[in-house]
Design a protein around this motif. Structure first.
Motif, PDB file in Angstrom:
ATOM      1  N   GLN A  31       0.901  -1.221  -0.082  1.00 26.16           N
ATOM      2  CA  GLN A  31       0.073  -0.053  -0.099  1.00 26.16           C
ATOM      3  C   GLN A  31       0.906   1.227  -0.081  1.00 26.16           C
ATOM      4  OE1 GLN A  31      -2.280   0.417   3.636  1.00 26.16           O
ATOM      5  NE2 GLN A  31      -0.722   0.471   5.048  1.00 26.16           N
ATOM      6  N   SER A  32       0.425   2.151  -0.529  1.00 27.05           N
ATOM      7  CA  SER A  32       1.016   3.528  -0.434  1.00 27.05           C
ATOM      8  C   SER A  32       0.035   4.402   0.631  1.00 27.05           C
ATOM      9  CB  SER A  32       0.816   4.306  -1.763  1.00 27.05           C
ATOM     10  OG  SER A  32       1.757   3.784  -2.654  1.00 27.05           O
ATOM     11  N   ILE A  33       0.741   5.232   1.230  1.00 30.37           N
ATOM     12  CA  ILE A  33      -0.221   6.173   2.110  1.00 30.37           C
ATOM     13  C   ILE A  33       0.188   7.663   1.815  1.00 30.37           C
ATOM     14  CG2 ILE A  33      -0.325   4.343   3.999  1.00 30.37           C
ATOM     15  CD1 ILE A  33       2.008   5.995   5.410  1.00 30.37           C
ATOM     16  N   TYR A  34      -0.852   8.582   2.102  1.00 26.43           N
ATOM     17  CA  TYR A  34      -0.723   9.847   1.509  1.00 26.43           C
ATOM     18  C   TYR A  34      -0.974  10.730   2.796  1.00 26.43           C
ATOM     19  CZ  TYR A  34      -1.821   7.006  -2.465  1.00 26.43           C
ATOM     20  OH  TYR A  34      -1.754   6.016  -3.337  1.00 26.43           O
ATOM     21  N   LYS A  35      -0.279  11.882   2.616  1.00 24.40           N
ATOM     22  CA  LYS A  35      -0.520  13.032   3.775  1.00 24.40           C
ATOM     23  C   LYS A  35      -1.594  13.742   3.560  1.00 24.40           C
ATOM     24  CE  LYS A  35       1.919  16.860   3.500  1.00 24.40           C
ATOM     25  NZ  LYS A  35       2.832  17.846   3.232  1.00 24.40           N
ATOM     26  N   CYS A  36      -2.340  14.035   4.659  1.00 22.88           N
ATOM     27  CA  CYS A  36      -3.714  14.552   4.603  1.00 22.88           C
ATOM     28  C   CYS A  36      -3.490  15.649   5.609  1.00 22.88           C
ATOM     29  CB  CYS A  36      -4.777  13.465   5.134  1.00 22.88           C
ATOM     30  SG  CYS A  36      -4.268  12.798   7.028  1.00 22.88           S
ATOM     31  N   ASP A  37      -4.372  16.802   4.984  1.00 25.12           N
ATOM     32  CA  ASP A  37      -4.529  18.230   6.071  1.00 25.12           C
ATOM     33  C   ASP A  37      -5.286  17.700   7.261  1.00 25.12           C
ATOM     34  OD1 ASP A  37      -3.443  19.346   3.793  1.00 25.12           O
ATOM     35  OD2 ASP A  37      -5.520  19.559   2.790  1.00 25.12           O
ATOM     36  N   ASN A  38      -4.373  18.091   8.262  1.00 27.33           N
ATOM     37  CA  ASN A  38      -4.938  18.196   9.708  1.00 27.33           C
ATOM     38  C   ASN A  38      -3.848  19.061  10.426  1.00 27.33           C
ATOM     39  OD1 ASN A  38      -5.228  17.259  12.427  1.00 27.33           O
ATOM     40  ND2 ASN A  38      -6.236  15.239  11.715  1.00 27.33           N
ATOM     41  N   GLU A  39      -4.621  20.023  11.004  1.00 27.00           N
ATOM     42  CA  GLU A  39      -3.788  21.243  11.621  1.00 27.00           C
ATOM     43  C   GLU A  39      -3.386  20.735  12.861  1.00 27.00           C
ATOM     44  OE1 GLU A  39      -6.557  24.481  12.012  1.00 27.00           O
ATOM     45  OE2 GLU A  39      -6.968  24.767   9.938  1.00 27.00           O
ATOM     46  N   LYS A  40      -4.020  19.672  13.579  1.00 28.87           N
ATOM     47  CA  LYS A  40      -3.395  19.021  14.854  1.00 28.87           C
ATOM     48  C   LYS A  40      -2.374  18.223  15.011  1.00 28.87           C
ATOM     49  CE  LYS A  40      -8.001  20.230  17.093  1.00 28.87           C
ATOM     50  NZ  LYS A  40      -9.007  19.766  18.170  1.00 28.87           N
ATOM     51  N   HIS A  41      -2.389  17.192  13.799  1.00 28.45           N
ATOM     52  CA  HIS A  41      -1.735  16.142  13.742  1.00 28.45           C
ATOM     53  C   HIS A  41      -0.975  15.907  12.203  1.00 28.45           C
ATOM     54  CE1 HIS A  41      -3.433  15.046  17.407  1.00 28.45           C
ATOM     55  NE2 HIS A  41      -4.702  15.194  16.941  1.00 28.45           N
ATOM     56  N   ILE A  42       0.157  15.304  12.116  1.00 27.33           N
ATOM     57  CA  ILE A  42       0.716  14.745  11.064  1.00 27.33           C
ATOM     58  C   ILE A  42       0.054  13.486  10.730  1.00 27.33           C
ATOM     59  CG2 ILE A  42       2.719  14.013  10.086  1.00 27.33           C
ATOM     60  CD1 ILE A  42       2.709  16.957  10.460  1.00 27.33           C
ATOM     61  N   CYS A  43      -0.677  13.418   9.714  1.00 28.80           N
ATOM     62  CA  CYS A  43      -1.495  12.533   9.129  1.00 28.80           C
ATOM     63  C   CYS A  43      -1.496  11.812   8.031  1.00 28.80           C
ATOM     64  CB  CYS A  43      -2.961  12.870   9.618  1.00 28.80           C
ATOM     65  SG  CYS A  43      -4.263  11.496   8.792  1.00 28.80           S
ATOM     66  N   TYR A  44      -1.217  10.284   7.893  1.00 26.22           N
ATOM     67  CA  TYR A  44      -1.361   9.849   6.646  1.00 26.22           C
ATOM     68  C   TYR A  44      -2.468   8.804   6.526  1.00 26.22           C
ATOM     69  CZ  TYR A  44       3.519  11.640   5.660  1.00 26.22           C
ATOM     70  OH  TYR A  44       4.596  12.165   5.319  1.00 26.22           O
ATOM     71  N   LYS A  45      -3.058   8.553   5.341  1.00 23.80           N
ATOM     72  CA  LYS A  45      -4.100   7.548   5.009  1.00 23.80           C
ATOM     73  C   LYS A  45      -3.762   6.818   3.993  1.00 23.80           C
ATOM     74  CE  LYS A  45      -7.976  10.557   7.211  1.00 23.80           C
ATOM     75  NZ  LYS A  45      -9.114  11.139   6.799  1.00 23.80           N
ATOM     76  N   ASN A  46      -4.387   5.738   3.767  1.00 25.01           N
ATOM     77  CA  ASN A  46      -4.283   4.803   2.523  1.00 25.01           C
ATOM     78  C   ASN A  46      -5.139   5.197   1.548  1.00 25.01           C
ATOM     79  OD1 ASN A  46      -6.617   3.472   3.332  1.00 25.01           O
ATOM     80  ND2 ASN A  46      -5.526   1.697   4.276  1.00 25.01           N
ATOM     81  N   SER A  47      -5.301   4.487   0.372  1.00 22.93           N
ATOM     82  CA  SER A  47      -6.121   4.829  -0.589  1.00 22.93           C
ATOM     83  C   SER A  47      -7.657   4.408  -0.232  1.00 22.93           C
ATOM     84  CB  SER A  47      -5.805   4.003  -1.734  1.00 22.93           C
ATOM     85  OG  SER A  47      -5.920   2.472  -1.746  1.00 22.93           O
ATOM     86  N   ASP A  48      -7.758   3.699   0.680  1.00 18.82           N
ATOM     87  CA  ASP A  48      -9.433   3.710   1.356  1.00 18.82           C
ATOM     88  C   ASP A  48      -9.755   4.458   2.308  1.00 18.82           C
ATOM     89  OD1 ASP A  48      -9.400   1.198  -0.445  1.00 18.82           O
ATOM     90  OD2 ASP A  48      -8.612  -0.143   1.411  1.00 18.82           O
TER      91      ASP A  48
END
Length: 309
Positions: A31-48
């Motif tokens: 899987q690849s994970i992608y950085k997502c916008d979150n002002e409080k945390h560093i966040c990564y989500k997968n394609s699902d």
């Protein structure tokens, strides 16, 4: 009426379940994970859309998409390498407030001991962190040292040492070995099951006290080899004979030859050839050269020794 599932159908169902599991596992692992916008945390989500990384301890993300390895910064000011499951792999050497640049397929890392090593772009540590300082690889070579100290000159920092030396990139060595393997063909010697059995039978005849002492000293020697920085960087197995543990083994004399032969059945133990040559009094029983390399030479020595029995 009670239904009975035939053995063939059971095997088919079991095989299908295993295949589905392997496909799912491979899909998750790749899987690849992608950085997502979150002002409080560093966040990564997968394609699902499932959150894989969410942590307050990270303050900055240097990698937008992580397929194998990515870089994040923590509150302690360190840069950490993480994989596509969010697992922390190691601390990454920092340069200009960012992660070290990849050069010759490798980048520098920092061990828990504060030493410098190298990892590849898959997140695999290819050179353990044992150096006080190391430059990036360039054209297959890096300049390293085991001593010295960091110096500052204005805004710039540099490492000062009187004992620099060059190391070769493992990637370059692997490439050279692959070229050699494809361009040169050797007759690879092998031991038959009967030959292996004979060696083990002869080794078993050694007194228990000798076997116990040999096993202990061999363990100590192997440990010394893998925990000595000079040995770690040496490609010459004869340098292992400089260690004190080697001399303890050598002092046991020719009575340990059957035990050495038992070890040499496994080609990866070819470094014991150094010990065999040291205790074997009859030079006619030593194969000193073999074009197929040390592992093949180890097998040839076992065969010659057996032939003398």
């Amino acid at each position: 009426m009670k239904k009975i599932i035939s053995p063939i159908l059971s095997i088919a169902l079991f095989t299908t379940l295993i295949l589905l599991f392997l496909i799912h596992f491979q899909r998750v692992d790749a899987q690849s994970i992608y950085k997502c916008d979150n002002e409080k945390h560093i966040c990564y989500k997968n394609s699902d859309g499932k959150t894989i990384v969410k942590s307050k301890k990270y303050t900055i993300a240097f990698t937008d998409t992580i397929t194998s390895i990515g870089f994040v910064g923590n509150r302690k000011g360190k840069i950490i390498g993480i994989d596509n499951h969010g697992k922390e792999l190691f601390e990454v050497y920092k340069i200009d407030n960012g992660p070290d640049c990849v050069s010759d397929g490798l980048f520098r890392i920092i061990g828990k001991n504060g030493k410098v090593g190298f990892a590849d772009t898959c997140g695999v540590i290819v050179i353990p962190p044992v150096f006080s300082y190391a430059t990036p690889f360039l054209d297959g070579e890096a300049k390293v040292t085991f001593e010295g100290e960091e110096q500052k000159q204005g805004e710039y920092q540099y490492w000062e040492s009187n004992q620099w030396f060059l190391i070769t990139s493992p990637n370059l060595l692997d490439h050279s070995m692959n070229e050699m393997a494809t361009s040169t063909k050797f007759d690879t010697p092998t031991l038959t099951t009967e030959e292996k059995h004979k060696v083990k039978e002869l080794a078993a005849q050694a007194p228990d006290s000798i076997k116990t002492c040999f096993s202990f000293l061999l363990y100590k020697w192997n440990y010394a080899i893998t925990h000595n920085r000079e040995m770690l960087l040496s490609s010459n197995t004869y340098s292992y004979s400089k260690l004190p543990e080697f001399h303890y083994l050598k002092s046991m004399g020719k009575q340990i030859i059957p035990l050495i032969m038992e070890q040499l059945i496994e080609p990866s133990n070819f470094h014991l050839l150094v010990l065999y040559e040291a205790v074997q009094e009859d030079s006619r029983k030593i194969v000193k050269d073999h074009t197929g390399g040390e592992q093949n030479r180890a097998i040839m020595n076992v065969k010659r020794w057996l032939g003398s029995k």
